[in-house]
Enzyme design. Sequence first.
Site, mmCIF file in Angstrom:
data_model
loop_
_atom_site.group_PDB
_atom_site.id
_atom_site.type_symbol
_atom_site.label_atom_id
_atom_site.label_comp_id
_atom_site.label_asym_id
_atom_site.label_seq_id
_atom_site.Cartn_x
_atom_site.Cartn_y
_atom_site.Cartn_z
ATOM 1 C CG ASN A 100 -1.701 1.238 1.416
ATOM 2 O OD1 ASN A 100 -1.834 2.030 0.490
ATOM 3 N ND2 ASN A 100 -2.254 1.442 2.605
ATOM 4 C CD1 TRP A 101 3.334 0.941 -2.889
ATOM 5 C CD2 TRP A 101 3.335 2.096 -4.814
ATOM 6 N NE1 TRP A 101 3.955 0.172 -3.832
ATOM 7 C CE2 TRP A 101 3.976 0.842 -5.018
ATOM 8 C CE3 TRP A 101 3.227 2.980 -5.882
ATOM 9 C CZ2 TRP A 101 4.499 0.480 -6.269
ATOM 10 C CZ3 TRP A 101 3.746 2.609 -7.122
ATOM 11 C CH2 TRP A 101 4.375 1.383 -7.306
ATOM 12 C CE LYS A 102 0.237 3.436 4.730
ATOM 13 N NZ LYS A 102 0.182 3.581 6.164
ATOM 14 C CG HIS A 104 -5.648 1.877 5.352
ATOM 15 N ND1 HIS A 104 -5.167 2.815 6.227
ATOM 16 C CD2 HIS A 104 -4.620 1.005 5.133
ATOM 17 C CE1 HIS A 104 -3.907 2.538 6.519
ATOM 18 N NE2 HIS A 104 -3.554 1.442 5.865
ATOM 19 C CD GLU A 109 -2.736 5.544 6.763
ATOM 20 O OE1 GLU A 109 -2.778 5.579 5.529
ATOM 21 O OE2 GLU A 109 -1.780 5.053 7.403
ATOM 22 C CD GLU A 117 -3.417 -2.604 7.445
ATOM 23 O OE1 GLU A 117 -2.331 -2.871 6.956
ATOM 24 O OE2 GLU A 117 -4.035 -1.553 7.204
ATOM 25 N N GLY A 167 2.642 2.185 10.632
ATOM 26 C CA GLY A 167 3.578 3.288 10.428
ATOM 27 C C GLY A 167 4.304 3.713 11.692
ATOM 28 C CB SER A 227 5.484 -1.882 11.814
ATOM 29 O OG SER A 227 5.058 -0.540 12.011
ATOM 30 N N GLY A 244 2.825 -1.271 4.291
ATOM 31 C CA GLY A 244 2.865 0.165 4.019
ATOM 32 C C GLY A 244 4.282 0.614 3.716
ATOM 33 N N GLY A 245 4.939 1.193 4.731
ATOM 34 C CA GLY A 245 6.264 1.797 4.554
ATOM 35 C C GLY A 245 7.264 0.921 3.810
HETATM 36 C C1 PEP Z 1 -0.654 0.080 6.080
HETATM 37 O O1 PEP Z 1 -0.755 1.266 5.889
HETATM 38 O O2 PEP Z 1 -1.531 -0.674 5.637
HETATM 39 C C2 PEP Z 1 0.486 -0.400 6.851
HETATM 40 C C3 PEP Z 1 0.430 -1.614 7.321
HETATM 41 O O3 PEP Z 1 1.525 0.463 7.031
HETATM 42 P P1 PEP Z 1 2.967 0.113 7.669
HETATM 43 O O4 PEP Z 1 3.431 -1.171 7.069
HETATM 44 O O5 PEP Z 1 3.840 1.275 7.291
HETATM 45 O O6 PEP Z 1 2.767 -0.006 9.140
#
Ligand code: PEP
Length: 251
Positions: free
Chosen positions: A9-11, A96, A98, A166, A172, A212, A233-234
């Site tokens: 997920n590049w956001k 999500h 966010e 999640e 993040g 993470s 994500g990251g």
């Molecule tokens: C996400 O945004 O779905 C996520 C899991 O982010 P991260 O891996 O950066 O925690």
Amino acid sequence: MRTKIVVGNWKMNKTVEEGVGLTTAILELIGDGMADCEVGVAPPFTALDGVKRAIGRSGIRLVAQNCHHEDDGAYTGEVSVRMLDSLGCASVILGHSERRQLFGETSAVVNLKVKKALGAGLQAIMCVGETLDERERGVTEELVTGQVREGLDGVDDLENVVIAYEPVWAIGTGKTATPGQAQEVHASIRRTVRDIYGETVAGRLRIQYGGSVKPSNAAELFSMPDIDGGLIGGASLKAEDFAAIVRAACC
Ligand code: PEP
């Protein structure tokens, strides 16, 4: 045996050029190492078309990060499932944290989107998860069960549904749920699905972990019995890290 699924997920990151570059680098690193699992990337809307071209026939799935629950109309700034379908998207991430926290999406809205996405033939990746406060108050299971039940209300067929657990406190933040913590919630999600849909459907449903995930913890998380891959994500913004996580899931 459930096929593992890993989605990046590049956001709100990457221009078209950057997204194409990242996709190309991921493909070079993964090679043919994803035969046994499903891999997807979720660029921002603006980069979907470019990334689709870079994906070519590699088998990586093009994933959108959101959609609207109406077919079309006066919804400035929104994108419909028909638009995503016409771009070649195979899946869409819905609910999500966010979206829930920053844009006020409720489980009722997520439910409308899930049904709309499935109706258009898209795979719906529905995210659920508790905040730190909710975990500390001991209501994780109740909260997540509620999100699953509401999000799937009126959905008859889970064939094209993936649930992403999640924990909000792990997204993040660099804090990852321990494999045991994650497994506990995944098992409870599967129990909830079994209560509604029965043993066979629950046994087939894929439940990804997100929060993470890194190359250093991916293999251990993915080895848990109810964890069927990851929503990343990251770490999905770095080709080397994403490829290492894919390798952890695919072998
Ligand atoms: C996400 O945004 O779905 C996520 C899991 O982010 P991260 O891996 O950066 O925690």
